[in-house]
Structures are given as C-alpha cells and as structure tokens.
Design a protein around this motif. Sequence first.
Motif, PDB file in Angstrom:
ATOM      1  N   ARG A  37       0.790  -1.239   0.016  1.00  0.00           N
ATOM      2  CA  ARG A  37       0.192   0.019   0.085  1.00  0.00           C
ATOM      3  C   ARG A  37       0.766   1.276   0.166  1.00  0.00           C
ATOM      4  NH1 ARG A  37      -5.445  -0.060  -1.459  1.00  0.00           N
ATOM      5  NH2 ARG A  37      -6.028  -2.199  -1.282  1.00  0.00           N
ATOM      6  N   LYS A  38       1.687   1.127   0.734  1.00  0.00           N
ATOM      7  CA  LYS A  38       2.847   2.381   0.630  1.00  0.00           C
ATOM      8  C   LYS A  38       3.342   2.733  -0.521  1.00  0.00           C
ATOM      9  CE  LYS A  38       7.294   3.938   2.802  1.00  0.00           C
ATOM     10  NZ  LYS A  38       8.438   3.504   3.435  1.00  0.00           N
ATOM     11  N   TRP A  39       3.716   1.633  -1.239  1.00  0.00           N
ATOM     12  CA  TRP A  39       4.403   1.988  -2.667  1.00  0.00           C
ATOM     13  C   TRP A  39       3.398   2.252  -3.642  1.00  0.00           C
ATOM     14  CZ3 TRP A  39       8.731  -1.478  -4.833  1.00  0.00           C
ATOM     15  CH2 TRP A  39       9.716  -1.518  -3.658  1.00  0.00           C
ATOM     16  N   GLN A  40       2.028   1.916  -3.635  1.00  0.00           N
ATOM     17  CA  GLN A  40       0.958   2.333  -4.355  1.00  0.00           C
ATOM     18  C   GLN A  40       0.720   3.738  -4.205  1.00  0.00           C
ATOM     19  OE1 GLN A  40      -2.563  -0.007  -4.375  1.00  0.00           O
ATOM     20  NE2 GLN A  40      -1.489  -1.991  -3.846  1.00  0.00           N
TER      21      GLN A  40
ATOM     22  N   ILE B  62       1.338   9.722  -5.816  1.00  0.00           N
ATOM     23  CA  ILE B  62       1.608  11.022  -5.601  1.00  0.00           C
ATOM     24  C   ILE B  62       2.726  11.560  -6.361  1.00  0.00           C
ATOM     25  CG2 ILE B  62       0.248  11.055  -3.548  1.00  0.00           C
ATOM     26  CD1 ILE B  62       3.031  10.688  -1.919  1.00  0.00           C
ATOM     27  N   GLY B  63       3.333  10.756  -7.260  1.00  0.00           N
ATOM     28  CA  GLY B  63       4.571  10.911  -8.118  1.00  0.00           C
ATOM     29  C   GLY B  63       5.747  10.902  -7.439  1.00  0.00           C
ATOM     30  N   LYS B  64       6.041  10.159  -6.249  1.00  0.00           N
ATOM     31  CA  LYS B  64       7.050  10.165  -5.514  1.00  0.00           C
ATOM     32  C   LYS B  64       7.953   8.784  -5.795  1.00  0.00           C
ATOM     33  CE  LYS B  64       8.357  10.123  -0.471  1.00  0.00           C
ATOM     34  NZ  LYS B  64       8.170   9.966   0.762  1.00  0.00           N
ATOM     35  N   ARG B  65       7.285   8.078  -6.415  1.00  0.00           N
ATOM     36  CA  ARG B  65       8.058   6.715  -6.994  1.00  0.00           C
ATOM     37  C   ARG B  65       8.012   6.431  -8.680  1.00  0.00           C
ATOM     38  NH1 ARG B  65      10.328   2.180  -5.030  1.00  0.00           N
ATOM     39  NH2 ARG B  65       9.682   3.002  -2.757  1.00  0.00           N
TER      40      ARG B  65
END
Length: 444
Positions: free
Chosen positions: A247-250, A255-258
């Motif tokens: 969930r954290k990666w999703q 939000i464009g962080k990954r």
Amino acid sequence: MSLEGRLFLEDEVTDINKLKRIKAIEITDHKQLCFRCGNNDGELFFKSPCSNCGSEECLYCRNCIIMGKMTECRELFYLPSEISVAHKKQQYLVWEGQLSPGQQVASDEVHQAVIDKKNLLLWAVAGSGKTEMMFKGMEEVLKNGGRLCVASPRVDVCLELFPRLQEVFPAVEMVCLYGDSPDVYNGERFIVATTHQLIRFYEAFDVIFIDEVDAFPYAKDPFLEYAVKKAQLKQGCSIFITATPERKWQKECSIGKRNFVKVPARYHRKKLPVPRKIWIGNWKKALQKRKISTKVLKWIQKKLAEGCPVLLFFPEIKVMLEVATILEFLGFGPLLTVHSADPERKEKVQQMRDGTIKLLCTTTILERGVTFTNVQVGVFGSEGRIFTESALVQISGRAGRKFDYPVGDVLFFHHGVSRNMGLAIAQIKMMNRLGMQKGLLDGN
C-alpha cells in the motif's frame, strides 16, 4: 571461486594483500552495525570470549551467524567488481516473441531506467509477461559489459526463471544461487538468486532486477532490503517487479514520489479472472466429521471431468492434509500435496506441469512463480489470515495465464467474507477497468 564483488572473512581467502578491507562491525555512539547483513538491532548483538582477538567480551552479530561468526575485531575483504574487463557484443538476446502494446511500453521504460541508472517499479498484473518486459533492459546491461542479478525472495520463482533466461540468453554464462543450489559463483555476469544470497555480495551489480518484491520474506525483512542496496554498485539501479505492490508503494506512485510503469492487462488481451465467493459453512466442524462441502466436491469433480487441472490452496498444512485424505478416500485421485518444507516440492510441481497429476493441494507456497496450463483455482478457507490481499491477487493470477487458455475459474470457498477477499477482488476489477480504458483488452 571468484572474489569480485563478494565479501569474505580473512580465513575464507588465501591472499588478502590484493583485496580491499572494511570493518565487519561498526560501533559509533553506542550503536552497532553489522556491515555484512545490515543488522543494527542491539538485541541481535552479543558479547562472548573471542578466539580471534583473545578478548573476553568481543561483540558479534547473531543475525547472520549462520554464515560464519562476525565479530567487532574482524574485517571483511573484497575485490571491487569495477576492475572487470568489459565483454561488449552487439546482441545477446535470442527471442522470437513479440511484445503486446502494453508490454512494449513497459519494456521501453525498463530499458530507459537501465540507461539512466534510475530505480523503477514495474507494476504488472500476474500473467502479463513481466519476464519478457525485462529482456531489453537485461541485454542493455550485457552490451555494456555490466553485471546483472535477477533476484527473488522465493526459490520457486528462481527455479522457474532460470531455464527461461538461459534459453533467451544462450551465449551468456549464468548461475542460479539459492540455499542448497549445486551452482557456485565464479564471476558470471548474469546471476539468478534468492535475495538471501545477496548478503555475501558488495557493489557487484550494475542492475538488480527484483522479481516478486512484495513477497515474503523480502517484504517483511529489512535486512534483505539492505542486502540488495549493498550488492548494487553505487552508480547502479534496481528494477522492482510485482503484481501487488504494498500500500505504501501504491501511494508513492499516486503522488509521484516513486518512478513506476503500470501494465494492467495480460498479453493475450483477455480480462483477469474475477474470483467468485462461495460460502461453504463451518468447514472446520465439517472436517472433524471427515466431511467436505458438496460445493467444493462438485466443482472439483466438474473441472477434472472437463480435463482441467485443479490447484487447491489451503490456509494450513494440517487442513490441507485432512482434506487431501478425505478427497483420496472419495476417489479424487491421484492427487498430491505440497508445502514449503516438502523435500519433493520441485518434483511434484513438475508432475503437475507434465499433466501426470491433475489435482494439486498446496499452501501459499505456490501463490506465485508457477504456471500451469488451463489450471482452475480454488481457495479453501479463503477467510484465513494467511490469505492477504496480495496473496489472494497472486493466487487468482494462476488462472487464465496461457494464450490458448485465457480464462479460468477462481473460487474463494469461505465461512465468512474477509476484508482481504474484498480488497483482492476490487484490485482485480480495477486492473480490468484500467486495461479497458487503455485499450489493452478485447472486452470479453
């Protein structure tokens, strides 16, 4: 035995004068760090008399002691992999397949990430052909004389990937490293390994492809994440591959962080099978009376009569064995059972692939990394805690993978719908909608 990009204790090598060295355990401000495994948990360090330095209280790491005792008085030795001679060649990949539009987009993104040396998450549904999407990026590493590793937390995944990669990169020497592997690392530039094996590497790989990055034990073990980072060259990158990112990666993707690329459809352009929920009552009480719901029995009987292999998942080994015994008594044979501690696991999976058996009962050990032609999937006791959202999505992904058999049953046999069951079904439906929106599905 090759020394490049590997960590050794002094008594593991013959000539340390040619090697660089690094402190085995760093101690600063009452904090400790085991350089080999990344352990910084004070409770996983202990002091004892040391035969190496003679101290009565020499600190050692308990986290990786199975690999040899790591004490504060010792050093680790390594030969940097950068000194390797580049082996440049115009083409390494021998593959006559063709990528689908969705696969091509992902393949180009992976290739560019390798060129730019940027980390990338390849978020692609189960059965979408993730391995084929990596080929171009892998070849880019080899063309430039680099070294790459395809790592997975699961031995089964490594064993499935290795022969496929050997087939498409026939001119490249490669080894498959895992706990009881017969292979020995001799400086090969292409390695398939479990993530645990990376603990012994240091700044060895230009690119690490981590398949099934969400899988246990990698997702639950911070030391393995440390091992991957340590095994990668400082100017290298990692490609993370999964159908079910945490969930954290999703959220980081949204939000464009990954940096990520998403493939919501399989190459054969058919929708992912959406699981059906089938209530079977209190199956635990039924088993005590040596009974199984007729809904389960009739479904298995129907699928076997149609000539389809059946893969039946269970929440516990004990439950699986009880059900298997009853099924055999009722004439549902021949069947096999498989679990993580089964010494014949590989052979049994191969029998299922070969078609010599049609009914395989399993724990979550086969939730990912295996493909069976035209398999029909049932999850017995799907409300069990072991069946997380990720596990249920992966299990569902075993069905409908082949071009000739793009559809298949996925049934959740339960005694009460769990939150994870709902989340898994919602995620599968979301991917189907996205695949339709992107024009990657035929719509039937």
